[in-house]
Write a protein that holds these residues in place. Structure first.
Motif, PDB file in Angstrom:
ATOM      1  N   HIS A   2      28.471  -0.013  47.021  1.00  0.00           N
ATOM      2  CA  HIS A   2      29.674  -0.918  47.550  1.00  0.00           C
ATOM      3  C   HIS A   2      30.932  -0.826  46.787  1.00  0.00           C
ATOM      4  O   HIS A   2      31.693  -1.976  46.765  1.00  0.00           O
ATOM      5  N   TYR A   3      31.389   0.380  46.505  1.00  0.00           N
ATOM      6  CA  TYR A   3      32.717   0.687  45.641  1.00  0.00           C
ATOM      7  C   TYR A   3      33.692   0.149  46.477  1.00  0.00           C
ATOM      8  O   TYR A   3      34.760  -0.154  45.807  1.00  0.00           O
TER       9      TYR A   3
ATOM     10  N   ALA B 284      22.760  -1.473  38.162  1.00  0.00           N
ATOM     11  CA  ALA B 284      24.382  -1.920  38.665  1.00  0.00           C
ATOM     12  C   ALA B 284      25.108  -0.621  39.153  1.00  0.00           C
ATOM     13  O   ALA B 284      25.724  -0.567  39.880  1.00  0.00           O
ATOM     14  N   GLN B 285      24.917   0.458  38.461  1.00  0.00           N
ATOM     15  CA  GLN B 285      25.491   1.830  38.918  1.00  0.00           C
ATOM     16  C   GLN B 285      25.184   2.142  40.550  1.00  0.00           C
ATOM     17  O   GLN B 285      26.085   2.310  41.126  1.00  0.00           O
TER      18      GLN B 285
ATOM     19  N   LEU C 282      33.788  -2.370  48.522  1.00  0.00           N
ATOM     20  CA  LEU C 282      34.091  -3.881  48.483  1.00  0.00           C
ATOM     21  C   LEU C 282      34.606  -4.201  47.103  1.00  0.00           C
ATOM     22  O   LEU C 282      35.311  -5.421  46.917  1.00  0.00           O
ATOM     23  N   LEU C 283      34.554  -3.476  46.087  1.00  0.00           N
ATOM     24  CA  LEU C 283      35.055  -3.752  44.655  1.00  0.00           C
ATOM     25  C   LEU C 283      36.595  -3.346  44.675  1.00  0.00           C
ATOM     26  O   LEU C 283      37.168  -3.472  43.357  1.00  0.00           O
ATOM     27  N   GLY C 284      37.001  -2.637  45.619  1.00  0.00           N
ATOM     28  CA  GLY C 284      38.392  -2.315  45.503  1.00  0.00           C
ATOM     29  C   GLY C 284      38.614  -1.021  44.901  1.00  0.00           C
ATOM     30  O   GLY C 284      39.861  -0.502  44.702  1.00  0.00           O
ATOM     31  N   PHE C 285      37.653  -0.028  45.005  1.00  0.00           N
ATOM     32  CA  PHE C 285      37.714   1.222  44.572  1.00  0.00           C
ATOM     33  C   PHE C 285      38.117   2.260  45.805  1.00  0.00           C
ATOM     34  O   PHE C 285      37.278   2.071  46.857  1.00  0.00           O
TER      35      PHE C 285
ATOM     36  N   LEU D  19      24.466  -0.225  42.700  1.00  0.00           N
ATOM     37  CA  LEU D  19      25.414  -1.139  43.430  1.00  0.00           C
ATOM     38  C   LEU D  19      26.861  -0.788  43.623  1.00  0.00           C
ATOM     39  O   LEU D  19      27.319  -0.970  44.486  1.00  0.00           O
ATOM     40  N   VAL D  20      27.376  -0.365  42.472  1.00  0.00           N
ATOM     41  CA  VAL D  20      28.808   0.133  42.411  1.00  0.00           C
ATOM     42  C   VAL D  20      28.865   1.299  43.379  1.00  0.00           C
ATOM     43  O   VAL D  20      29.800   1.207  44.133  1.00  0.00           O
ATOM     44  N   GLU D  21      27.894   2.031  43.173  1.00  0.00           N
ATOM     45  CA  GLU D  21      28.213   3.281  43.895  1.00  0.00           C
ATOM     46  C   GLU D  21      27.974   3.020  45.741  1.00  0.00           C
ATOM     47  O   GLU D  21      28.664   3.655  46.560  1.00  0.00           O
TER      48      GLU D  21
END
Length: 169
Positions: free
Chosen positions: A88-89, A81-82, A91-94, A84-86
């Motif tokens: 695609h951050y 999960a980490q 796309l997640l609004g970060f 993925l966030v790193e």
């Protein structure tokens, strides 16, 4: 266990206690899928709960498959999960990659929250860091039970009303 290994399509759930061969079954299933299909090893995602599970799975895959095992993606749920966030951050609004808090930063954050808010029922009276473990465990429990902040607030309010003998009118 044999059915789990031989099932190539779709998900399989293996429920068993410690030391019953789950890692072996999953490793054999992965090897079986790779041998009987045109799926490449890099297209396989194997997730475990712990880092020791990752190590055990990698070792087992190496024993069964040799160096091709290195192409299989084996990770913990959190690690995957980490990543993925790193990746695609945006796309997640970060605006930037979110930073995972290590234990000391998490304690500092909890300390800051406890000291810089006005609490009606919870007040740090001694060492605020002593609350950190309890808060961390409570947050984990709420996540596991899929409690939203709103549901948690209602449950706490209801409990307090009952504890103090109040009634809703």
């Amino acid at each position: 266990q044999r059915r789990a290994v031989d099932t190539i399509d779709g998900p399989v759930m293996v429920i068993a206690g410690p030391g019953t061969g789950k890692t072996q079954v999953l490793a054999l299933r992965i090897a079986n899928i790779l041998q009987k299909t045109d799926v490449g090893a890099s297209a396989v995602l194997c997730l475990t709960f712990t880092r020791s599970g990752v190590t055990a799975m990698r070792k087992r895959l190496m024993e069964i498959m040799g160096t091709d095992a290195n192409k299989v993606v084996v990770n913990t749920f959190h690690g995957f999960a980490q990543r993925l966030v790193e990746k695609h951050y945006g796309l997640l609004g970060f605006a930037t990659v979110p930073e995972l808090l290590d234990e000391s930063k998490a304690v500092f954050l909890a300390d800051e929250i406890l000291h810089n808010r006005t609490w009606e029922y919870l007040r740090p009276r001694a060492n605020p860091a002593s609350y950190f473990g309890d808060i961390k465990n409570l947050i984990s429990l709420l996540k596991r039970e899929s409690f939203s902040a709103e549901v948690f607030k209602k449950v706490i309010t209801d409990e307090m009303m009952l504890d103090f003998g109040f009634q809703y009118l």
